[in-house]
Enzyme design. Sequence first.
Site, mmCIF file in Angstrom:
data_model
loop_
_atom_site.group_PDB
_atom_site.id
_atom_site.type_symbol
_atom_site.label_atom_id
_atom_site.label_comp_id
_atom_site.label_asym_id
_atom_site.label_seq_id
_atom_site.Cartn_x
_atom_site.Cartn_y
_atom_site.Cartn_z
ATOM 1 C CE1 TYR A 172 -3.911 2.228 0.553
ATOM 2 C CE2 TYR A 172 -2.576 3.248 2.267
ATOM 3 C CZ TYR A 172 -3.688 3.264 1.451
ATOM 4 O OH TYR A 172 -4.578 4.315 1.509
HETATM 5 N N1 LIG Z 1 -9.829 5.856 4.587
HETATM 6 C C1 LIG Z 1 -8.586 6.229 4.862
HETATM 7 O O1 LIG Z 1 -8.155 6.257 6.023
HETATM 8 C C2 LIG Z 1 -7.665 6.622 3.741
HETATM 9 C C3 LIG Z 1 -6.487 7.300 4.069
HETATM 10 C C4 LIG Z 1 -5.628 7.673 3.064
HETATM 11 C C5 LIG Z 1 -5.932 7.376 1.740
HETATM 12 N N2 LIG Z 1 -7.073 6.713 1.447
HETATM 13 C C6 LIG Z 1 -7.335 6.418 0.027
HETATM 14 O O2 LIG Z 1 -8.565 7.002 -0.340
HETATM 15 C C7 LIG Z 1 -9.132 6.269 -1.422
HETATM 16 C C8 LIG Z 1 -10.563 5.939 -1.086
HETATM 17 O O3 LIG Z 1 -10.578 5.083 0.043
HETATM 18 P P1 LIG Z 1 -11.799 5.023 1.043
HETATM 19 O O4 LIG Z 1 -11.276 5.192 2.393
HETATM 20 O O5 LIG Z 1 -12.873 5.885 0.537
HETATM 21 O O6 LIG Z 1 -12.149 3.461 0.915
HETATM 22 P P2 LIG Z 1 -13.472 2.707 0.452
HETATM 23 O O7 LIG Z 1 -13.145 1.278 0.573
HETATM 24 O O8 LIG Z 1 -14.637 3.275 1.154
HETATM 25 O O9 LIG Z 1 -13.594 3.111 -1.109
HETATM 26 C C9 LIG Z 1 -12.733 2.579 -2.086
HETATM 27 C C10 LIG Z 1 -13.569 2.250 -3.307
HETATM 28 O O10 LIG Z 1 -12.692 1.778 -4.339
HETATM 29 C C11 LIG Z 1 -13.360 0.724 -5.024
HETATM 30 N N3 LIG Z 1 -12.406 -0.117 -5.731
HETATM 31 C C12 LIG Z 1 -11.559 -1.038 -5.205
HETATM 32 N N4 LIG Z 1 -10.895 -1.646 -6.186
HETATM 33 C C13 LIG Z 1 -11.313 -1.093 -7.364
HETATM 34 C C14 LIG Z 1 -10.995 -1.310 -8.723
HETATM 35 N N5 LIG Z 1 -10.114 -2.250 -9.101
HETATM 36 N N6 LIG Z 1 -11.607 -0.546 -9.654
HETATM 37 C C15 LIG Z 1 -12.536 0.389 -9.299
HETATM 38 N N7 LIG Z 1 -12.898 0.617 -8.026
HETATM 39 C C16 LIG Z 1 -12.282 -0.116 -7.072
HETATM 40 C C17 LIG Z 1 -14.105 -0.024 -3.907
HETATM 41 O O11 LIG Z 1 -15.150 -0.839 -4.445
HETATM 42 C C18 LIG Z 1 -14.605 1.129 -3.057
HETATM 43 O O12 LIG Z 1 -15.896 1.538 -3.454
HETATM 44 C C19 LIG Z 1 -8.254 5.030 -1.602
HETATM 45 O O13 LIG Z 1 -7.374 5.227 -2.685
HETATM 46 C C20 LIG Z 1 -7.496 4.949 -0.294
HETATM 47 O O14 LIG Z 1 -6.273 4.297 -0.445
HETATM 48 C C21 LIG Z 1 -7.956 6.330 2.410
#
Ligand SMILES: NC(=O)c1ccc[n+]([C@@H]2O[C@H](COP(=O)([O-])OP(=O)(O)OC[C@H]3O[C@@H](n4cnc5c(N)ncnc54)[C@H](O)[C@@H]3O)[C@@H](O)[C@H]2O)c1
Length: 235
Positions: free
Chosen positions: A142
């Site tokens: 990641y």
């Molecule tokens: N939540 C946190 O703490 C956090 C912190 C830093 C960064 N992020 C980043 O923010 C972004 C969103 O994460 P989130 O927290 O909203 O998580 P989440 O799991 O709620 O949303 C992620 C979405 O991506 C979709 N997804 C996964 N694989 C996929 C693919 N191959 N093609 C298309 N869609 C796909 C999932 O179905 C999901 O709807 C991510 O890139 C994550 O790494 C999240």
Amino acid sequence: MVRRALVTGGASGIGLASAHRLNTDGLEVFVADVNEVQLEAVEPTVSGVGILDVSDPGAVNALVAELSPIDVLVNSAGVVGPNLPIWDVPDDGWAHTMAVNLTGTFNTMKAVLPQMRERGWGRIVNIASIAGKEGNPNLSAYSASKAGVIGLTKSVAKEVAQDGVIVNSVAPAVIATPMNEDTAQHVLDYMISKIPMGRVGQPEEVAALVSWLASDECSFSTGQAYDISGGRATY
Ligand SMILES: NC(=O)c1ccc[n+]([C@@H]2O[C@H](COP(=O)([O-])OP(=O)(O)OC[C@H]3O[C@@H](n4cnc5c(N)ncnc54)[C@H](O)[C@@H]3O)[C@@H](O)[C@H]2O)c1
């Protein structure tokens, strides 16, 4: 003219909050996600939805061709991947995390940029992570994928800097989304203890930053990794 946005991973969490925010800002918003069930719930609140695996370049190219022209691209699709020390990380877990988080971002940027450059306007916002700046233990795939997203953003931003296209990433600390639903409380507590504001972030707070980065008001800032970490990262 109503601008059109494509939000990947837009069926949940930060992507969903960004889709709603961009809708509120007056954009026509299309949400693409690999999760069909979640997409059905989102459908009434946005202009359109599509099933998409961002790691599949053919599928990305087809969707982008269908939706063109796209003015704003938000790359929020992401997976956490293996939560293990590197010696236990399975090869396919590493490959999948890189394929979705890094190659997926490459695929969508590559697909939308020719038409953005042609029209002389575009905004791309890539959701990276503080893990890409600091490296989280037991999250090597990641962290490496998100460091890759930050580097990819910096590189491409310079390639299109004179074309009216602005490309930035955001680097959130822990945000209250379904991605963290299964995280053990003691792990969350540890993460919160590193955040001077003493709390997790909300997806709407990230969406507010995305909104500005996707707007005309963001006009002299490109290639950045915008911190949104409650004061955890002050660099
Ligand atoms: N939540 C946190 O703490 C956090 C912190 C830093 C960064 N992020 C980043 O923010 C972004 C969103 O994460 P989130 O927290 O909203 O998580 P989440 O799991 O709620 O949303 C992620 C979405 O991506 C979709 N997804 C996964 N694989 C996929 C693919 N191959 N093609 C298309 N869609 C796909 C999932 O179905 C999901 O709807 C991510 O890139 C994550 O790494 C999240």
